[in-house]
Design an enzyme around this catalytic site. Structure first.
Site: not given
Length: 382
Positions: A15, A47, A215, A294
């Site tokens: 971020g 992701h 993944y 966060d």
């Protein structure tokens, strides 16, 4: 006489790094202060939904990310025991067509390195542990543990769930342990190749009280990653994480599908992390201080949207500062909160509930969101 107006960002995670690049591209003078001495390629995947790929498009990073990441055609949800399919959420070309950008999975460290490279050289200062924040009226002074200090017109707290900026705004308060832990492991493709199982590019295995999300993290698909959510009564370990083991994983996922057992067998190193949280904050800014990611809305990682929300925050905060100018930061901060709080809180709530894509549903409200296509809602200055 004071020089050019300056923005200080505390924290150079995903971020904070996004905020630095976007603000610099908008013409603002930015410095970033990160307490870590350097960054390493930590063993975690991430992701990036179409909602945030559209922001990386603005940053000029979309094509590089598309080349680096894996492009799953579906998010599959499967019953952990039987292997039955619970949902098949189309991604791939469907995401490009319906949501306006790709959906990729990637190694967090590779994404982070690309973001840091995009920031103007000399902007990011490592080894800067914030100790004190002093409001000097027309500016804020930040004092660091190494004896240095800086001043800025505004300070953006992108410093995570243990944010010092949040503490300055709302007082010291430890985050809440959720009662769950996450096991994490990166598995080499050569280890997977020893098994005949089909390892799907993006699949979440579910049972009543635990799950495993799996993944690929590279376009070459030579690295497979899993992260779990498992009940754990107390977190009484020191540090951010501890080592785990195949034995612990086998016990946690006893009775799970044979493909999951093969994944556990293929691991070489497993770590275990506490999942912590906070209740929604009563404010996101005060005076010359503002929070993102966060630092103001941490969440359990069960939607794969926590970092995406931080990057959306960075983009919206930049938009609002462009709208008002740095001299009217109070209006910018009010605009920012008015245009972010509802969406971020909704994602936080769904993520914490761990219901996302368990059954067939339409994820367009998340993936189809175009931050730059949203008309700014008015906010009242704090």
């Amino acid at each position: 006489m004071r020089g050019r107006q300056k923005i200080a960002i505390v924290g150079a995670g995903l971020g904070g790094a996004a905020a630095a690049t976007l603000l610099q591209q908008a013409g603002f003078d930015v410095e970033v202060f990160e307490q870590a001495p350097a960054f390493t390629r930590l063993g975690a995947g991430i992701h990036i939904g179409p909602n945030v790929m559209k922001i990386f498009r603005r940053m000029g990073l979309e094509q590089k990310l598309e080349l680096m990441g894996s492009h799953p055609d579906f998010w599959f949800s499967r019953d952990g025991n039987t292997g039955d399919y619970l949902s098949r959420i189309p991604l791939g070309e469907f995401a490009r067509r319906e949501y306006g950008a790709a959906y990729i999975t990637i190694h967090r460290g590779d994404l982070h390195a690309l973001q840091i490279e995009a920031i103007q050289p000399g902007t990011v200062h490592f080894g800067k542990r914030l100790e004190k924040i002093v409001d000097e009226g027309d500016q804020v002074r930040l004092d660091f543990a190494d004896g240095t200090h800086t001043v800025a017109d505004i300070v953006i707290g992108a410093d995570g769930i243990h944010s010092k900026i949040r503490e300055e705004l709302l007082g010291a308060e430890a985050p809440i342990y959720s009662g769950w832990v996450a096991h994490r492991a990166l598995i080499r493709g050569v280890n997977l190749a020893q098994h005949a199982d089909v390892f799907e590019p993006c699949v979440k295995w579910w049972s009543e009280d635990r799950h495993m999300m799996v993944y690929y993290t590279t376009g070459k698909r030579d690295e497979y990653y899993f992260v779990t959510g498992v009940p754990h009564e107390a977190w009484d370990f020191q540090g951010a994480f501890v080592d785990s083991s195949q034995e612990e994983m086998r016990a946690a996922f006893e009775g799970y599908h044979p493909t999951v057992q093969k994944l556990i067998d293929a691991t070489e190193s497993i770590t275990k992390w506490p999942l912590r949280n906070r209740n929604p904050l009563p404010l996101w800014s005060r005076g010359r201080l503002v929070l993102l990611g966060d630092a103001c809305h941490p969440m359990k990682p069960h939607m794969a949207q926590g970092a995406c929300m931080a990057i959306e925050d960075a983009a919206m905060l930049t938009r609002c500062l462009q709208e008002t100018g740095l001299s009217d930061h109070r209006t910018a901060f009010a605009l920012y909160e008015a245009n972010r709080k509802e969406r971020a809180s909704q994602v936080q709530s769904v993520s914490n509930a761990n219901t996302w894509l368990y059954s067939q549903e339409d994820p367009a409200w998340v993936y189809g969101y175009d931050l730059y296509g949203q008309q700014l809602e008015s906010g009242e200055a704090a």
